[in-house]
Design a protein around this motif. Structure first.
Motif, short mmCIF file in Angstrom:
data_model
loop_
_atom_site.label_atom_id
_atom_site.label_comp_id
_atom_site.label_asym_id
_atom_site.label_seq_id
_atom_site.Cartn_x
_atom_site.Cartn_y
_atom_site.Cartn_z
N HIS A 137 -2.13 -0.04 8.27
CA HIS A 137 -3.22 -0.12 7.75
C HIS A 137 -4.35 0.61 8.58
O HIS A 137 -5.06 -0.16 9.60
N HIS A 182 0.58 -1.19 0.19
CA HIS A 182 0.48 0.11 0.06
C HIS A 182 0.60 1.29 -0.14
O HIS A 182 2.11 1.32 0.55
N ASP A 184 -4.75 3.46 1.11
CA ASP A 184 -5.38 2.83 1.54
C ASP A 184 -7.19 4.03 1.35
O ASP A 184 -7.05 5.00 1.60
N HIS A 232 -1.27 4.53 6.03
CA HIS A 232 -1.07 4.18 4.41
C HIS A 232 -1.85 5.31 4.22
O HIS A 232 -2.82 5.17 3.80
#
Ligand SMILES: [Cu+2]
Ligand SMILES: [Zn+2]
Length: 175
Positions: free
Chosen positions: A104, A95, A115, A112
């Motif tokens: 995440h 990512h 995302d 990230h």
């Protein structure tokens, strides 16, 4: 001189009412992995707005559901080898995480930046729900790839990377 000042004032008054030059980019999405790898499923249109990047999908050919959907760091949909096994879409990398958060958290977190909200496929197989990414712009897409995963997305590190699992569709953003 006074004329010039008047002209500048006039122009400055105009600016707020002029529409911003809206950048947008269409990215084609193809199936990856399995026998139908390469089949084009449709596209997404990404557009800069005051709320961030709005990604409007026009995708068909996937079963109804909500899929993990991210901007990955490399502009490639090629497979790669992991522990000697060919993995679809591996060349897209992880990512996109330019801030090196290693976390995440989904589109509205601080992890990230790649995302995104889940990609929703309707019961009739169409995808019409836009995804908003407040921390992205069209400029960020260059040299990266969108990936759709077989599973959903918990928007957390539990399970790792939101639990999306296998990469089933991919699209490389153009120049
Ligand atoms: Cu992903
Ligand atoms: Zn992530």
């Amino acid at each position: 001189m006074r004329l010039l000042l008047s002209l500048l004032l006039f122009l400055s008054l105009l600016v707020p009412s002029m529409p911003a030059l809206a950048a947008e980019q269409q990215v084609w999405i193809q199936r990856i992995g399995g026998e139908e790898s390469g089949e084009v499923l449709g596209s997404v249109m990404a557009r800069d707005t005051s709320d961030g990047l709005v990604i409007s999908p026009s995708i068909s050919g996937l079963a109804a559901g909500a899929y993990g959907f991210h901007l990955h760091e490399n502009g490639s949909c090629e497979s790669g080898l992991k522990d000697g096994v060919e993995v679809a879409g591996l060349a897209a990398g992880g990512h996109w995480d330019p801030d090196n958060t290693g976390s995440h958290q989904g589109p509205f977190g601080v992890g990230h930046r790649g995302d995104l909200s889940r990609l929703v496929i309707n019961a009739d197989g169409t995808s019409t729900t836009p995804v908003v990414a407040p921390r992205l712009s069209v400029d960020d897409l260059k040299g990266r790839a969108f990936i759709v995963h077989a599973g959903g997305d918990t928007y957390s590190d539990e399970p790792p990377l939101g639990g999306g699992g296998a990469r089933i569709a991919c699209g490389v953003a153009g120049e």
